[in-house]
Design a protein around this motif. Structure first.
Motif, short mmCIF file in Angstrom:
data_model
loop_
_atom_site.label_atom_id
_atom_site.label_comp_id
_atom_site.label_asym_id
_atom_site.label_seq_id
_atom_site.Cartn_x
_atom_site.Cartn_y
_atom_site.Cartn_z
N THR A 2 0.83 -1.18 0.00
CA THR A 2 0.00 0.00 0.00
C THR A 2 0.87 1.23 0.00
O THR A 2 2.06 1.18 0.25
CB THR A 2 -0.91 0.05 1.24
N ASP A 128 -3.51 0.87 -3.22
CA ASP A 128 -4.27 1.65 -2.26
C ASP A 128 -3.37 2.61 -1.48
O ASP A 128 -2.18 2.36 -1.32
CB ASP A 128 -4.99 0.73 -1.27
N VAL A 129 -3.96 3.68 -0.98
CA VAL A 129 -3.26 4.63 -0.13
C VAL A 129 -3.91 4.59 1.25
O VAL A 129 -5.13 4.65 1.37
CB VAL A 129 -3.33 6.06 -0.69
N THR A 130 -3.10 4.49 2.30
CA THR A 130 -3.62 4.52 3.66
C THR A 130 -3.04 5.70 4.42
O THR A 130 -1.85 5.99 4.32
CB THR A 130 -3.31 3.20 4.41
N GLU A 215 -10.80 10.97 0.33
CA GLU A 215 -11.20 9.58 0.13
C GLU A 215 -11.80 9.32 -1.25
O GLU A 215 -11.88 8.17 -1.67
CB GLU A 215 -12.15 9.15 1.24
N LEU A 219 -6.97 7.67 -8.00
CA LEU A 219 -5.58 7.23 -7.98
C LEU A 219 -5.21 6.49 -9.25
O LEU A 219 -6.08 6.00 -9.98
CB LEU A 219 -5.35 6.34 -6.75
N LEU A 235 -8.33 5.19 -1.41
CA LEU A 235 -7.64 5.86 -0.31
C LEU A 235 -8.47 5.67 0.95
O LEU A 235 -9.68 5.90 0.96
CB LEU A 235 -7.46 7.34 -0.62
N ASN A 291 1.12 7.15 -6.40
CA ASN A 291 -0.13 7.36 -5.68
C ASN A 291 0.10 8.03 -4.33
O ASN A 291 -0.72 8.84 -3.88
CB ASN A 291 -0.85 6.02 -5.50
N ALA A 295 -1.48 11.73 -3.46
CA ALA A 295 -2.32 11.95 -2.28
C ALA A 295 -1.78 13.09 -1.43
O ALA A 295 -2.55 13.93 -0.92
CB ALA A 295 -2.41 10.67 -1.45
#
Length: 303
Positions: A2, A128-130, A215, A219, A235, A291, A295
């Motif tokens: 991620t 995904d981005v966390t 959110e 991306l 995200l 990504n 973000a």
């Protein structure tokens, strides 16, 4: 795998007496006189390359960088906001040193660490981005004698090496047990030389609320025309992360961290750092870094 970035609000009054030190002939007070900056920190070149490839960072026309104690701090703006950027290098010592240098020499209102992180939550996927809400330092352990009994008070994280024997349950294991030991934390609000045990280090609530606006961010899904993800990355704000000087490329240990600490990401710099398997980074590392950078740049627009 991620993408991860974290925001840390800081005190802009930290160690102001050091900021007039001349670096490359430029007093840092000259750079600070127009108000505070936002600090940005990545870890290694692929993350840095992705960040600058977006071309949002505009260097200061007169003083584009300052060299301090072996690191180059870049000075500029993103969407009109003053930025100090540095690449810290791998490991918690490097991350702490670069962060402290940034706070000592510049007028910093907050710091964002960002980059590639390892995924330990099956609900998250590559791309995904966390943006975690809190972090645990999962690198402090007591390694016990194989014959020692586990203390019931150490109920946060207990790893019994014997449970991972193959075949499972076959024989004993001389590696024995390791139990988690909370990090002693010294705070300016506490008594001198009186540390408190710290499990979870929280992120700025204000910045998390702002991050929630990201959110719906679109991306990147493809590395190139022939290499792409099957689904659109998302995200996610508000999960938990872990940090340790341990590169995690082991499924069993990954599952242990998730079960014991309920974390979704792992990194090596308490910020977004490389923590993924070699195959994953070779194939999707550039997308991961892109990504993360996308973000962060979008987040800066909300500050």
């Amino acid at each position: 795998m991620t993408r991860e970035f974290q925001g840390y609000n800081t005190s802009s009054a930290a160690n102001r007496h050091t900021r007039d030190r001349k670096c490359q002939g430029i007093p840092t007070s000259e750079l600070n006189r127009k108000g505070p900056d936002i600090g940005l920190i990545t870890v290694f070149p692929p993350e840095e390359d992705a960040f600058f490839a977006i071309s949002a960072f505009k260097p200061h026309p007169l003083h584009p960088f300052v060299d301090l104690l072996g690191r180059r701090f870049l000075v500029g703006k993103i969407n009109g906001k003053k930025i100090i950027y540095v690449r810290c290098g791998i490991g918690m010592v490097n991350a702490a040193a670069a962060t402290q240098q940034m706070l000592d020499f510049f007028d910093i209102t907050g710091i964002v660490h960002f980059g590639i992180a390892g995924n330990v939550n099956n609900s998250m996927s590559i791309g995904d981005v966390t943006i975690p809400k809190q972090f645990a330092h999962t690198g402090i352990w007591d390694w016990l004698n194989p014959n020692a009994k586990l203390n019931a008070n150490n109920n946060i994280g207990q790893l019994d090496i014997e449970s991972y024997n193959v075949p499972k349950g076959h024989g004993s294991n001389l590696l024995g047990h390791i139990v988690y030991n909370s990090e002693p934390f010294f705070s300016e609000t506490g008594e001198p030389n009186s540390a408190q045990p710290l499990l979870w280090a929280p992120i700025s609530e204000h910045w998390l609320k702002l991050a929630a606006n990201l959110e719906d961010l679109s991306l990147e899904q493809s590395v190139n025309s022939t290499l792409f993800l099957e689904r659109k990355p998302k995200l996610v704000v508000g999960l938990k992360g872990s940090t340790a000087n341990i590169f995690v490329d082991n499924a069993a240990y990954r599952d242990f961290l998730f079960q014991a600490f309920k974390v979704s990401s792992v990194d090596m710099e308490s910020s977004a750092v490389v923590m993924l398997g070699q195959n994953g980074i070779d194939i999707f590392g550039s997308l991961a870094a892109t990504n993360a950078a996308k973000a962060v740049i979008t987040f800066l627009q909300h500050l």
